[in-house]
Design a protein around this motif. Sequence first.
Motif, PDB file in Angstrom:
ATOM      1  N   VAL A 467       0.854  -1.208   0.000  1.00 42.71           N
ATOM      2  CA  VAL A 467       0.000   0.000   0.000  1.00 42.71           C
ATOM      3  C   VAL A 467       0.884   1.250   0.000  1.00 42.71           C
ATOM      4  N   GLY A 468       1.929   1.192   0.831  1.00 48.62           N
ATOM      5  CA  GLY A 468       2.860   2.319   0.905  1.00 48.62           C
ATOM      6  C   GLY A 468       3.526   2.570  -0.435  1.00 48.62           C
ATOM      7  N   THR A 469       3.915   1.497  -1.114  1.00 46.76           N
ATOM      8  CA  THR A 469       4.577   1.651  -2.418  1.00 46.76           C
ATOM      9  C   THR A 469       3.622   2.283  -3.430  1.00 46.76           C
ATOM     10  N   VAL A 470       2.365   1.849  -3.387  1.00 44.41           N
ATOM     11  CA  VAL A 470       1.373   2.455  -4.297  1.00 44.41           C
ATOM     12  C   VAL A 470       1.247   3.950  -3.991  1.00 44.41           C
ATOM     13  N   LEU A 471       1.210   4.291  -2.689  1.00 44.62           N
ATOM     14  CA  LEU A 471       1.093   5.706  -2.305  1.00 44.62           C
ATOM     15  C   LEU A 471       2.328   6.494  -2.748  1.00 44.62           C
ATOM     16  N   LEU A 472       3.523   5.849  -2.666  1.00 44.90           N
ATOM     17  CA  LEU A 472       4.754   6.507  -3.137  1.00 44.90           C
ATOM     18  C   LEU A 472       4.654   6.817  -4.629  1.00 44.90           C
ATOM     19  N   ILE A 473       4.116   5.842  -5.389  1.00 41.05           N
ATOM     20  CA  ILE A 473       3.943   6.051  -6.837  1.00 41.05           C
ATOM     21  C   ILE A 473       2.975   7.213  -7.076  1.00 41.05           C
ATOM     22  N   VAL A 474       1.913   7.270  -6.247  1.00 42.70           N
ATOM     23  CA  VAL A 474       0.934   8.359  -6.392  1.00 42.70           C
ATOM     24  C   VAL A 474       1.624   9.708  -6.168  1.00 42.70           C
ATOM     25  N   ILE A 475       2.482   9.777  -5.131  1.00 40.51           N
ATOM     26  CA  ILE A 475       3.203  11.035  -4.854  1.00 40.51           C
ATOM     27  C   ILE A 475       4.059  11.411  -6.069  1.00 40.51           C
ATOM     28  N   GLY A 476       4.786  10.404  -6.593  1.00 41.05           N
ATOM     29  CA  GLY A 476       5.609  10.642  -7.786  1.00 41.05           C
ATOM     30  C   GLY A 476       4.763  11.182  -8.926  1.00 41.05           C
ATOM     31  N   PHE A 477       3.595  10.572  -9.120  1.00 45.52           N
ATOM     32  CA  PHE A 477       2.696  10.993 -10.206  1.00 45.52           C
ATOM     33  C   PHE A 477       2.241  12.443 -10.009  1.00 45.52           C
ATOM     34  N   ILE A 478       1.902  12.790  -8.751  1.00 48.77           N
ATOM     35  CA  ILE A 478       1.424  14.160  -8.471  1.00 48.77           C
ATOM     36  C   ILE A 478       2.492  15.182  -8.867  1.00 48.77           C
ATOM     37  N   PHE A 479       3.740  14.899  -8.474  1.00 54.51           N
ATOM     38  CA  PHE A 479       4.806  15.865  -8.769  1.00 54.51           C
ATOM     39  C   PHE A 479       5.119  15.906 -10.266  1.00 54.51           C
ATOM     40  N   ILE A 480       5.158  14.716 -10.901  1.00 57.20           N
ATOM     41  CA  ILE A 480       5.459  14.697 -12.343  1.00 57.20           C
ATOM     42  C   ILE A 480       4.354  15.426 -13.117  1.00 57.20           C
ATOM     43  N   GLU A 481       3.103  15.159 -12.752  1.00 57.00           N
ATOM     44  CA  GLU A 481       1.982  15.814 -13.444  1.00 57.00           C
ATOM     45  C   GLU A 481       2.068  17.331 -13.266  1.00 57.00           C
ATOM     46  N   GLY A 482       2.443  17.760 -12.060  1.00 55.91           N
ATOM     47  CA  GLY A 482       2.561  19.193 -11.783  1.00 55.91           C
ATOM     48  C   GLY A 482       3.663  19.830 -12.618  1.00 55.91           C
ATOM     49  N   ILE A 483       4.816  19.126 -12.692  1.00 54.74           N
ATOM     50  CA  ILE A 483       5.957  19.667 -13.457  1.00 54.74           C
ATOM     51  C   ILE A 483       5.593  19.747 -14.945  1.00 54.74           C
ATOM     52  N   VAL A 484       4.917  18.707 -15.449  1.00 58.38           N
ATOM     53  CA  VAL A 484       4.490  18.712 -16.864  1.00 58.38           C
ATOM     54  C   VAL A 484       3.541  19.894 -17.100  1.00 58.38           C
ATOM     55  N   ARG A 485       2.647  20.123 -16.137  1.00 60.81           N
ATOM     56  CA  ARG A 485       1.677  21.206 -16.277  1.00 60.81           C
ATOM     57  C   ARG A 485       2.380  22.575 -16.309  1.00 60.81           C
ATOM     58  N   ILE A 486       3.392  22.731 -15.437  1.00 64.37           N
ATOM     59  CA  ILE A 486       4.131  24.008 -15.413  1.00 64.37           C
ATOM     60  C   ILE A 486       4.769  24.244 -16.785  1.00 64.37           C
ATOM     61  N   ARG A 487       5.424  23.184 -17.320  1.00 61.66           N
ATOM     62  CA  ARG A 487       6.118  23.322 -18.615  1.00 61.66           C
ATOM     63  C   ARG A 487       5.135  23.661 -19.729  1.00 61.66           C
ATOM     64  N   ARG A 488       3.983  22.956 -19.721  1.00 60.04           N
ATOM     65  CA  ARG A 488       2.997  23.169 -20.785  1.00 60.04           C
ATOM     66  C   ARG A 488       2.440  24.600 -20.716  1.00 60.04           C
ATOM     67  N   ASP A 489       2.168  25.048 -19.489  1.00 58.37           N
ATOM     68  CA  ASP A 489       1.622  26.398 -19.334  1.00 58.37           C
ATOM     69  C   ASP A 489       2.631  27.460 -19.747  1.00 58.37           C
ATOM     70  N   ARG A 490       3.898  27.209 -19.406  1.00 55.72           N
ATOM     71  CA  ARG A 490       4.946  28.160 -19.798  1.00 55.72           C
ATOM     72  C   ARG A 490       5.015  28.252 -21.313  1.00 55.72           C
ATOM     73  N   GLN A 491       4.944  27.044 -21.952  1.00 60.77           N
ATOM     74  CA  GLN A 491       5.017  26.996 -23.418  1.00 60.77           C
ATOM     75  C   GLN A 491       3.848  27.776 -24.032  1.00 60.77           C
ATOM     76  N   ASN A 492       2.634  27.508 -23.509  1.00 59.11           N
ATOM     77  CA  ASN A 492       1.440  28.215 -24.004  1.00 59.11           C
ATOM     78  C   ASN A 492       1.595  29.724 -23.823  1.00 59.11           C
ATOM     79  N   HIS A 493       2.152  30.095 -22.661  1.00 58.77           N
ATOM     80  CA  HIS A 493       2.326  31.506 -22.332  1.00 58.77           C
ATOM     81  C   HIS A 493       3.286  32.169 -23.322  1.00 58.77           C
ATOM     82  N   GLN A 494       4.410  31.455 -23.604  1.00 57.30           N
ATOM     83  CA  GLN A 494       5.401  32.020 -24.537  1.00 57.30           C
ATOM     84  C   GLN A 494       4.829  32.135 -25.943  1.00 57.30           C
ATOM     85  N   GLU A 495       4.052  31.088 -26.342  1.00 61.38           N
ATOM     86  CA  GLU A 495       3.434  31.124 -27.680  1.00 61.38           C
ATOM     87  C   GLU A 495       2.469  32.306 -27.800  1.00 61.38           C
ATOM     88  N   ALA A 496       1.755  32.537 -26.682  1.00 63.27           N
ATOM     89  CA  ALA A 496       0.783  33.644 -26.696  1.00 63.27           C
ATOM     90  C   ALA A 496       1.519  34.982 -26.811  1.00 63.27           C
TER      91      ALA A 496
END
Lengths: 496, 182
Positions: A467-496
């Motif tokens: 269960v702990g390992t699954v939760l660790l993966i979830v934490i990893g996913f949260i941070f990776i998704e957040g970092i991807v979102r920051i990059r995508r938003d920055r890209q959209n912002h620069q394009e705009a």
Amino acid sequence: MIWDFVLQALSPYILLITLAGVSLGIVWGAMPGLSTTMAMALLIGLSAGMDQNTALSFMLGVYTGSVFGGAISAVMINIPGTPDAVPTMIEGHQLARRGEGGQALGMAIGASFIGNWVGIILLIGFIPLILTFALHFRSWEMFLLAVIGISVSGSMSAGSLPLKGWIAGWIGLLVAFVGVDSMHAVPRFTFGILELQDGINYIAVLIGLFGLAEVLRVLPQRDHYTIPTEVGRVVPSFRMLARHSKAAVRSGIIGTLIGAIPGAGANVASFLAYDIGRRRAKPEEKAKWGKGSYEAIVSAEVANNANIGGSMLPMLALGIPGNAAAAALMAALTLKNVVVGPTIETDHPGLIYFIYTALIVANLLMYGAAIMLIKPCVKLFSLPRGLLLPLIIPICVIGAYAIRLSMFDVWVMFASGLVGYVLHAFRFPTAPIVLGVILGPLADENFRRSMYLFEDRSIGFVLSQYVGTVLLIVIGFIFIEGIVRIRRDRQNHQEA
Amino acid sequence: MAEKTQFSGEDENAGFASPVQDLIAAGFLILLSLWIMVESVRLENPGSLSTAPGLLPFLTAGSLVIMALGLGLMALKRRRAGETQAPPEDAPELMRTLMLFAMIGAYLGCLQLVSFEYHLQVGAIRLGYGAFEVLTVVALTVLLAIFWRQALWACLLVSFVWVTFLAGVFRYVFTIPLPGSI
């Protein structure tokens, strides 16, 4: 035994207190600039003098009432009383300008009523499931769950820049570490100040961040809003609601699910349901969106009210509040020595049934009180902010003082207000701080306990805690998704 | 064409500030975190390293340094790209805010220092009016006079009625003592 708790919630005194809470909540929510969380945070002080069940009913009444209240000013004066009422404002005010304000508000009342029911039903349905699962959580899993709560809250609070949400959550964690540590009784970051040994009280932080900070931000502004025109007859038409039943059920489920995610509250729920509703609407209905659509009001109002039940799901089952308002509710419970979480059924047998009943009662009372209070609320809009906001300051002071009868907590509230103001100016979200402060002790205690258990063990052993390992993966996913979102938003912002 | 969705966070205000503001925030957070890390190491440790009281504060502050560095680097990149302004928002009334903050601070300072209570016996009921009521009426009257901008007597009347009502509810309905009461 269940019936005892149900009947307690139906006693005349508790019904009266719930009605007072609902009415206060509606009036508070209707006032532009006064949010649900602010209402909850400030009224904790008032609930401190009540017994456990009365306080709980009162706070649930405030919660239910204030979420609906935001719709009144949104429809009548084109200013959302609470941020989650923005979609209702877009549609409702257009209707009000056409002379259909009463009908729009009637629809909002009906939709809020249905939204609350969806949230309550899903809460009752899912709690036993989550509780059964949560009872298997040990210290390692509880620590990871706390980290997930803070991280998700950060991600959901700051849409375009989750990094700022995480930073806010981490600041909250650091605040929570102040005081004598629970394992070895070593004073941490107290610097010889006696009052800090008990730690920083999170209710004072909550009142400062959501009460005083808002006063500091809004009161000095010079703009004024307009006084509304006539409301017209408020007609909550269930026949019209039935026409939008599909949108109501869909939005109810969206609202509850969003509410169950820590940090994602009524704002995300109403916007998401509004957006999905627009995409799913029939072409003739879709053409009305943005110009005064009843289906849009149903989508937004059902979602933000269903969010109440959703936000209580992780709070009651795991001890992790679904949003800042639920955190305030949890704080009120803590004042009454009620510790929510996986063991709620054994520690406080029957309490959960009382909460269900109190929620249902609050919803029923909200329906009646809303119809009665709309016209007086509209009259209150003529009160300028320069009059209204200073009156909140003594409530902040009493609210912070009432927790431990200590002026130190009042100063903590004052400092938190300043910090909240500065963080707002630097565009940091404040809700993750509250979650960090609340979940900090849980994270710290369980982290060290699990480290003690894992001492001299291999990484393989740690990872074998599935269960702990699954939760660790979830934490990893949260941070990776957040970092991807920051990059995508920055890209959209620069394009705009 | 597929419609583009924009994720809207719970806090609409949260996001990028101006690069200079983000740099200041990053710098402050790095300094704060480093200080906390040093203080965490200096904490007394009666047990082993894995249960040290400063372990989680150290790790939290350490990860905060990394996050602050990320924020700072992004701000630098944005500054180099020529971005100078944050997305528009209501301009804050800085002087009025500072004045308000100072006034609330002074009011709390008085509440901390002054403590008295007068009693009035009405039949069997003993009514109290103490430092909290008096100081709050004064502070509130001043605040209303500045921000509501009505006649002084109106500000005083509103303050008096509101504070007496609030104090009454807390003192006599919920029996919660008020600050400044003996």
